[in-house]
Design a protein around this motif. Structure first.
Motif, mmCIF file in Angstrom:
data_model
loop_
_atom_site.group_PDB
_atom_site.id
_atom_site.type_symbol
_atom_site.label_atom_id
_atom_site.label_comp_id
_atom_site.label_asym_id
_atom_site.label_seq_id
_atom_site.Cartn_x
_atom_site.Cartn_y
_atom_site.Cartn_z
ATOM 1 N N LEU A 352 -4.614 8.200 -4.241
ATOM 2 C CA LEU A 352 -6.286 8.241 -4.100
ATOM 3 C C LEU A 352 -6.916 7.724 -5.457
ATOM 4 C CD1 LEU A 352 -6.624 11.691 -2.245
ATOM 5 C CD2 LEU A 352 -6.896 9.411 -1.339
ATOM 6 N N THR A 357 -10.120 11.959 -6.377
ATOM 7 C CA THR A 357 -8.991 12.210 -7.344
ATOM 8 C C THR A 357 -9.540 13.488 -8.125
ATOM 9 O OG1 THR A 357 -8.311 9.866 -7.325
ATOM 10 C CG2 THR A 357 -7.583 11.226 -9.229
ATOM 11 N N MET A 369 -2.761 10.801 -0.763
ATOM 12 C CA MET A 369 -3.078 11.291 0.559
ATOM 13 C C MET A 369 -1.655 11.104 1.557
ATOM 14 S SD MET A 369 -5.614 9.273 3.374
ATOM 15 C CE MET A 369 -6.908 9.339 2.197
#
Length: 412
Positions: A352, A357, A369
């Motif tokens: 991510l 984040t 993810m």
């Protein structure tokens, strides 16, 4: 016999207009794939956030003195001895546990001073519960048998202008109300994603903490890691039945220890289900449109078969079967696409970037993810699409079955 005729009629009528049927099937397949993948992504992401967050700090379950969660002082404690250790270790579902002492103190180097939360950990057990040792960027974590060692965050190190090997003065009030002060050598500097902890946490060994605070065999909490976050409640109940302390005590699960994380998961779930609802409604109207148009195009056909003696109930069932067949084909194709894709994504997490984040790092979660295939996911998607087909077919089926043959025949 009648049932077989209705099935054949329904199947033939589904493909009467291949283009329209194809568009409806495509929408249904899209809805199934989107639903399965979205729910799988939510389940995987939330499981990852919970697992990383509990290993960052609290554990799935925590045993502590009564009132510790609200007050966090030395007055709330439980005793940790060989009998307590055995009972916790032998409880079904417990994967790891770690006793801890927590209190507040001042830490100083020269003229630089800062308030800190002191965390006393058992280095032999802490790795079975938390991932704190993996966050050390300079030096090393607290070692088994080490004396007067401290590990601090990068922000705290910068604030004190301290580095590995430097001596820091720790100053506080002991459980006995005596003044407690001692020099500790910086063994390591770690990076914590939460800026507050990174600038205000000092980790020492459990033995040093109990000696520094004159705490005997007392601990502030016993952090426990279970086999699965979903089983935290079960393990909590087992521990309640097994444990016995001579002081008031309480037990909390991860959702009570981290209410902020629970709120984030609930908000994320709400957004996910709103999106799914919108897509499902759109697909529902697509199925309704397909079946209704098919019914309107076949008004004469229905009038003739009703005039020949076919019962309205048979017409109703035929139209209903068309809707279920249409949804069923779309469901099978959708699951055939979604399930292998979900299994692949479960094995290949996506890194991510951006704001998500920072949110995940705040809870100590790795910014990736992840996806998770749970049995309820495809079952829920199947039930949703079939219910959608049943609801969407109601009006067209009623309209077809209530047609008057005489009105239709007059228009021939």
């Amino acid at each position: 016999m009648a049932g077989g005729l209705e099935l054949r009629l329904a199947w033939r009528n589904v493909w009467r207009n291949p283009r329209r049927t194809g568009l409806t099937l495509a929408a249904t397949v899209f809805a199934v794939v989107l639903t399965v993948m979205t729910v799988g992504m939510g389940a995987g992401l939330h499981e990852k956030m919970i697992e990383d967050a509990v290993r960052y700090a609290s554990g799935h379950v925590a045993i502590s003195g009564a009132g510790y969660l609200e007050n966090r002082t030395l007055e709330q404690y439980v005793h940790f001895d060989a009998d307590v250790e055995r009972r916790v270790r032998d409880t079904e579902g417990v994967r790891g546990f770690a006793p801890r002492v927590q209190n507040f103190a001042l830490i100083a180097k020269g003229s630089a001073t800062s308030g800190v939360a002191v965390l006393g950990i058992d280095p032999a057990r802490e790795n079975s519960v938390s991932s704190l040792s993996e966050r050390v960027r300079e030096g090393s974590f607290i070692q088994v048998g080490g004396k007067r060692e401290v590990v601090i965050g990068q922000r705290l190190a910068a604030k004190l202008s301290a580095g590995v090997g430097d001596e820091l003065l720790l100053y506080s009030v002991a459980y006995s109300l005596e003044t407690a002060y001692e020099l500790f050598r910086v063994a390591g500097v770690m990076r914590l994603p939460d800026p507050t902890l990174d600038g205000n946490l000092a980790i020492i060994s459990l033995a040093d903490a109990q000696d520094f605070f004159v705490y005997g065999d007392r601990v502030s909490e016993i952090a426990i890691l279970t086999d699965d976050a979903d089983r935290a409640g079960e393990v909590s109940e087992r521990l309640l039945a097994r444990m016995d302390f001579d002081v008031p005590w309480e037990i909390h699960t991860w959702d009570e220890l981290m209410p902020e994380l629970v709120q984030i998961i609930l908000l994320d779930d709400a957004g996910m289900y709103i999106t799914i609802f919108i897509v499902v409604v759109v697909v529902g109207f697509g199925i309704l449109n397909t079946i209704l148009m098919a019914v309107l195009e076949r008004r004469k056909e229905f009038g003739v078969v009703l005039a020949l003696g076919l019962r309205p109930g048979a017409v109703f069932r035929t139209v209903y079967l068309e809707s279920v067949m249409l949804a069923g084909v779309g469901l099978l194709v959708g699951l055939a696409i979604a399930l292998p894709l979900l299994v692949f994504m479960e094995s290949n997490p996506i890194p991510l970037t951006g704001g998500m984040t920072e949110v995940m790092e705040l809870f100590g979660a790795e910014p990736v993810m992840t996806f998770k295939l749970k049995p309820l996911n495809p079952l829920g998607s199947t039930a949703t699409v079939l219910c959608l087909a049943v609801v969407a077919a109601w009006y067209p089926a009623v309209k077809a079955s209530r047609g008057r043959p005489v009105d239709v025949l007059r228009s021939l």
